[in-house]
Design an enzyme around this catalytic site. Structure first.
Site, PDB file in Angstrom:
ATOM      1  NE  ARG A 101      26.500  15.763 -18.892  1.00 43.03           N
ATOM      2  CZ  ARG A 101      26.719  16.243 -17.671  1.00 43.03           C
ATOM      3  NH1 ARG A 101      27.056  15.398 -16.710  1.00 43.03           N
ATOM      4  NH2 ARG A 101      26.597  17.519 -17.400  1.00 43.03           N
ATOM      5  CG  HIS A 128      25.252  14.004 -11.475  1.00 42.07           C
ATOM      6  ND1 HIS A 128      26.012  13.014 -12.045  1.00 42.07           N
ATOM      7  CD2 HIS A 128      25.841  15.185 -11.846  1.00 42.07           C
ATOM      8  CE1 HIS A 128      27.006  13.560 -12.734  1.00 42.07           C
ATOM      9  NE2 HIS A 128      26.921  14.871 -12.631  1.00 42.07           N
ATOM     10  CD  GLN A 131      29.556  15.983  -9.045  1.00 46.35           C
ATOM     11  OE1 GLN A 131      29.753  16.139 -10.235  1.00 46.35           O
ATOM     12  NE2 GLN A 131      30.457  16.312  -8.127  1.00 46.35           N
ATOM     13  CG  ASP A 223      24.051  22.034  -9.231  1.00 42.52           C
ATOM     14  OD1 ASP A 223      24.888  22.575  -9.978  1.00 42.52           O
ATOM     15  OD2 ASP A 223      23.328  21.080  -9.605  1.00 42.52           O
ATOM     16  CB  CYS A 263      28.311  19.177  -8.951  1.00 44.21           C
ATOM     17  SG  CYS A 263      26.903  20.206  -9.393  1.00 44.21           S
ATOM     18  NE  ARG A 291      31.671  12.958 -11.782  1.00 45.46           N
ATOM     19  CZ  ARG A 291      31.040  13.635 -12.751  1.00 45.46           C
ATOM     20  NH1 ARG A 291      30.891  14.953 -12.658  1.00 45.46           N
ATOM     21  NH2 ARG A 291      30.534  13.013 -13.796  1.00 45.46           N
TER      22      ARG A 291
END
Length: 304
Positions: A101, A128, A131, A223, A263, A291
């Site tokens: 990440r 991402h 996600q 987001d 998210c 997830r």
């Protein structure tokens, strides 16, 4: 699936659907897979803070019978104490997979080029993908279909928006991204999505009017307005994005049975209000749970 998972582009339409089928199986009967990755170890490199990514990968591989090693920025100083390539060539001798990440997408591509073990993109500034897999698995759980759906993203044309757009294009979904001028998704990502859309019948739109985008939509997604690394722009972005807040009024333009997605983490009172985030339409914690299941699928498919 390719040897690595760096981008939604790494998955064909067939492979994407296989991911959802596998995820459904893992979620329904986790005990069936509890020794699937027995003896396997995943190195988890974090250059950005994390709740969902860290917990779901670490819990996920343990539930599959494997182990994980957490590597914080201070542990390895990636690219500073040692080059990205040298770090990767060390890790591949000890572990069976690497999840990272980080900031620049070039870091994950450099790792993939140097590694003999699978590299998983846990997040970069460009994409991402983990996600997005969890998000669309959540959509199919709640809507029971992909074809005929309208999916609307409201806010910054960021990494999450990119991965959602690419996935929607592969699934044949009508996708809208509503962003302020100057904050649209990457042109390269948009063009890549259009290429897939031509094959699947998806419709990909980028607009500046959130009402137009949300009208009669099945899914409303948002987001944060300022992502990690953009904290200095927070005050400026609040002014620019104020008309892109997902509140009760904006949700009223969506279908009555529309679901709301985020998210997380959410900045309550900025990109979304409490009345929406805590409403019956909100499926944000279903997303968060998924997830775990989606990432277990990715690890199974890459590390078995």
């Amino acid at each position: 699936m390719k040897e690595d998972f760096l981008s939604i582009c790494d998955l064909s339409v067939k492979e994407l659907k296989k991911v959802f089928d596998f995820t459904k199986s893992i979620k329904k009967d986790p005990k069936k897979y509890r020794n699937y990755l027995s003896g396997k170890t995943l190195a988890c490199i974090f250059e950005k803070q994390s709740l969902r990514t860290r917990v779901t990968f670490e819990v996920g591989i343990k539930q599959l019978g494997g182990n994980s090693i957490y590597l914080a920025p201070a542990d390895i100083s990636l690219g500073k104490r040692e080059s990205v390539s040298d770090v990767t060539k060390n890790l591949e001798r000890w572990v069976d997979g690497i999840m990272i990440r980080t900031f620049g997408h070039n870091i994950v591509t450099e790792m993939a080029a140097a590694s003999k073990v699978p590299i998983i993109n846990g997040l970069t500034d460009l994409e991402h993908p983990c996600q997005a897999l969890a998000d669309f698995f959540t959509v199919i759980e709640h809507k029971k279909k992909f074809k005929g759906l309208k999916f609307t993203y409201v806010g910054d044309g960021n990494n999450v928006c990119h991965s959602l757009m690419l996935t929607a294009a592969k699934l044949g979904i009508e996708f809208y991204a509503a962003t302020p001028k100057g904050f649209e998704p990457s042109k390269d990502i948009f063009e890549s999505a259009l290429e897939d859309a031509e094959k699947t019948g998806a419709v990909i739109n980028i607009v500046n009017d959130p009402v137009e985008a949300v009208t009669k939509t099945d899914v409303v997604y948002t987001d944060v307005w300022a992502s990690m690394g953009q904290e200095s722009e927070t005050a400026k972005r609040k002014k620019i994005f104020k008309d892109y807040q997902v509140n009760g009024k904006l949700m009223s333009y969506a279908k009555k049975d529309a679901i709301f997605m985020h998210c997380l983490p959410a900045h309550r009172g900025d990109e979304v209000t409490d009345e929406v985030l805590d409403s019956k339409q909100s499926v944000v914690f279903d997303e968060a749970e998924n997830r775990l299941h989606a990432q277990k699928t990715i690890m199974c498919m890459l590390m078995k």
